[in-house]
Design an enzyme around this catalytic site. Sequence first.
Site, PDB file in Angstrom:
ATOM      1  N   ASP A  86      73.988  62.930  10.292  1.00 46.45           N
ATOM      2  CA  ASP A  86      73.021  62.894  11.570  1.00 46.45           C
ATOM      3  C   ASP A  86      72.351  64.230  11.626  1.00 46.45           C
ATOM      4  OD1 ASP A  86      71.925  62.281  13.922  1.00 46.45           O
ATOM      5  OD2 ASP A  86      73.599  61.268  14.870  1.00 46.45           O
TER       6      ASP A  86
HETATM    7  C1  BGC Z   1      70.476  60.768  16.400  1.00 51.89           C
HETATM    8  C2  BGC Z   1      70.398  59.670  15.382  1.00 51.89           C
HETATM    9  C3  BGC Z   1      68.878  59.729  15.056  1.00 51.89           C
HETATM   10  C4  BGC Z   1      68.581  61.212  14.728  1.00 51.89           C
HETATM   11  C5  BGC Z   1      67.274  61.487  14.143  1.00 51.89           C
HETATM   12  C6  BGC Z   1      70.080  62.039  16.296  1.00 51.89           C
HETATM   13  O1  BGC Z   1      70.157  63.036  17.381  1.00 51.89           O
HETATM   14  O2  BGC Z   1      71.892  60.740  17.103  1.00 51.89           O
HETATM   15  O3  BGC Z   1      70.653  58.483  15.674  1.00 51.89           O
HETATM   16  O4  BGC Z   1      68.784  59.056  13.946  1.00 51.89           O
HETATM   17  O5  BGC Z   1      68.708  62.175  15.623  1.00 51.89           O
HETATM   18  O6  BGC Z   1      66.260  61.394  15.042  1.00 51.89           O
END
Ligand code: BGC
Length: 772
Positions: free
Chosen positions: A299
């Site tokens: 993530d």
């Molecule tokens: C989220 C993810 C997301 C990523 C990219 C993160 O803060 O937890 O679910 O895909 O950001 O935007």
Amino acid sequence: MTSKNKLRRKALTGAALAAALTASGTASAQSKATSGMPLSDEVVRARADALIAQMTPEEKAGQITQYFDFTDSPEEAKRVTDEMAASRAGSLLFVHDPAELDRLQHIAVEKTRLKIPLLFGYDVIHGLRTIMPVPIAVAASWDPGVAQQAQTVAAREARAVGIHWAFAPNLDIARDPRWGRLIEGAGEDPYLGSAMAAAQVRGFQGSYIGSPGHVISGPKHFAGYGASIGGRDYDEVNLSDSELWNVYLKPFKAAVDAGAGNIMSAYMGVNGVPATGNRWLLTDVLRKTWGFKGFVVTDAGAAHDLLTHGFAASNEDAAVRALTAGVDMEMAPPFGMSAFKTLPQSLAAGKITTAQLDDAVRHVLEAKIRMGLFEKPYVDLQAAKRVLADPAHREVARMAAERSAVLLRNEGGALPLSRRALKSIAVIGPLADSARDTVGPWVFDQDDKETVTVLAGIKAEVGSGVKVAYSPGVTLPARVNKSIFQSDEQFAAGKARNVDDTPEIQRAVALAKDADVAVLVLGEGQIMVGENASRSSLDLPGRQQELLDAVIATGKPVVVLLMSARPLDIKGSKPAALMDIWYPGTQGGTAVANLLFGKVSPGGKLPYNWPRNIGQVPLPYAHLTTHQPKTVEERYWNESNTPLYPFGYGLSYSTFAFSNLKVDKAKVARGVAVPVSVDVRNTGSRKADEVAQLYIHQRYGTAARPVRELKGFERLTLEPGETRTVRFTLSPDDLSYWAASTRSFVQDATTFDVYAGNSSTAALGGSFEVAD
Ligand code: BGC
């Protein structure tokens, strides 16, 4: 998370139906698409290895680094472009303008030493331009076909603009409605969650990775994120192995079995070990036990976060630990430095091996090869325009919204409304005419002008013959802290707003008095759900409860439409009808009008238990029996412990009867499947949908099992008076579970109760025995 700024940027960047799809040419495009063939594993590997043999350690580290590209920040965009042009990035996320995607790809393919195309990823959660109902809504349809169609459309739009990979579906089981990301998943149940998981992977990816018009699916967040303590986003997770194997890991297993090409690791720690540095999760379970063949991405910033967690000693150590745990690609922190950039020095210092680095690079290159990026890296801008405007996509969005709505209350058949009998309607509420809220969170490229609000949908449906009066009634309160999806300016403007709602409440009440019926659209603004949107209350925000009570006090029939993604507490108020419409998407208003006026009957069912009040949470229906089961409803002295509405519950405009539950065999040997059937009859006078649900309960065994567990469901459309026999098969897998006493999956010789009906409280029962 270190840098919330990237999500502020998210806020700024944003500017079936088989028949319907066929009508607009989608089906023919797809049949051409599927006439392609997947490349064999050997060919893909050989091509990847040939590239790896030419790469320097720096190029390898770059290939497994992904950067946010915020095109509205020129300095950051330039930094990222420079990194990419110097072969120090293999993937970018957040670019969604087709011309910009194409421009960047030209740089990668024409200017970098090895001419390796970029893989573009994006949060295509519930649509790109055509916005589908939010994922929890689609789960409430209890129709995996809807989930597959919705993500097929999302994939088609994404791929057309040059995106190759969706960070979706979110497979986090959520049993605590305080957690804002409940909206992104399928709710509390592993069986429903697994069905929705597999369907979405199929929708995104098509029949194989690289199917034209499709993208790689990246289920997330592996694993356990939905169980964050107190429902507080990002906070620690403590789950027993039994809960992990039997509940939280299940949808991920289903997604891997469905062929998902990517998995995203979670932010938080699981039982003390951060998920992104958790070798047990990423290697032992995912790769070794399940045979996952795709690539694992962190993530955003989660590799560097290993340092923040107090797990890694330094940024270098964080990168080493993430790679060694099983991460293949780092999603670098937005506006921050990559941890994986340090891998070449760790390689030189002997902290990682070339084989480890090459494995990660291979997993990423294989994805690019399978996606056909080396052959067809660029974007067809004209085709992109056509695909984004495809009216068949809007049809899927409307159908999905119609099938998602859950009717919770309908006293005296208040719904459907009769257009002929009505002269005037008062449409009231802060969410009745908000296009941005109607599509929900996690959308950045929607067309607000095209979005049909509930007010617009009702007006279009009734035409000029019925007077439609509108009042927002109240304003929604500002958040006490800034959302990562808000700009500083938006947050400040919300805080500074100081509206006295009293006059508008009075006006709304006057409109209701003058109308034949009041339709209230209440709930939470989209900024109050999603990531970084946990909540310590389930009350209607602001003065909405007061508004509701004042309108009910007029004595006029009141229909409440809840725009929400968590069960809200309306404090015992008794509107004539109550329907959860979720965040219904681009075509939400049209779908809601069709439901209100009976063009279609609601048939959605709750994907979670709806508690009476927040003090009960978490309140999963699939709890264990434990001590004194007779008083299970009396665990609190001050109120009943039952949910207000149970998992699987939802009304329709017709009525249904379940009968004739047949368990094919009274006794079976272990390992043998058990066919079960039940008759469902439409006992009302309208064609409508019902969801036949099958639950089991294991009476005794190697471990104690839940009072009920969903093990089968089917959504049916029945004509008045029609009876259909629904057939389920309980497979040995359905009867097995992970037992802590043996630390393995077991199928016990035992007695099972089975229940069939239209919610988790179904009364119709039977039983069978499994013998040695
Ligand atoms: C989220 C993810 C997301 C990523 C990219 C993160 O803060 O937890 O679910 O895909 O950001 O935007």
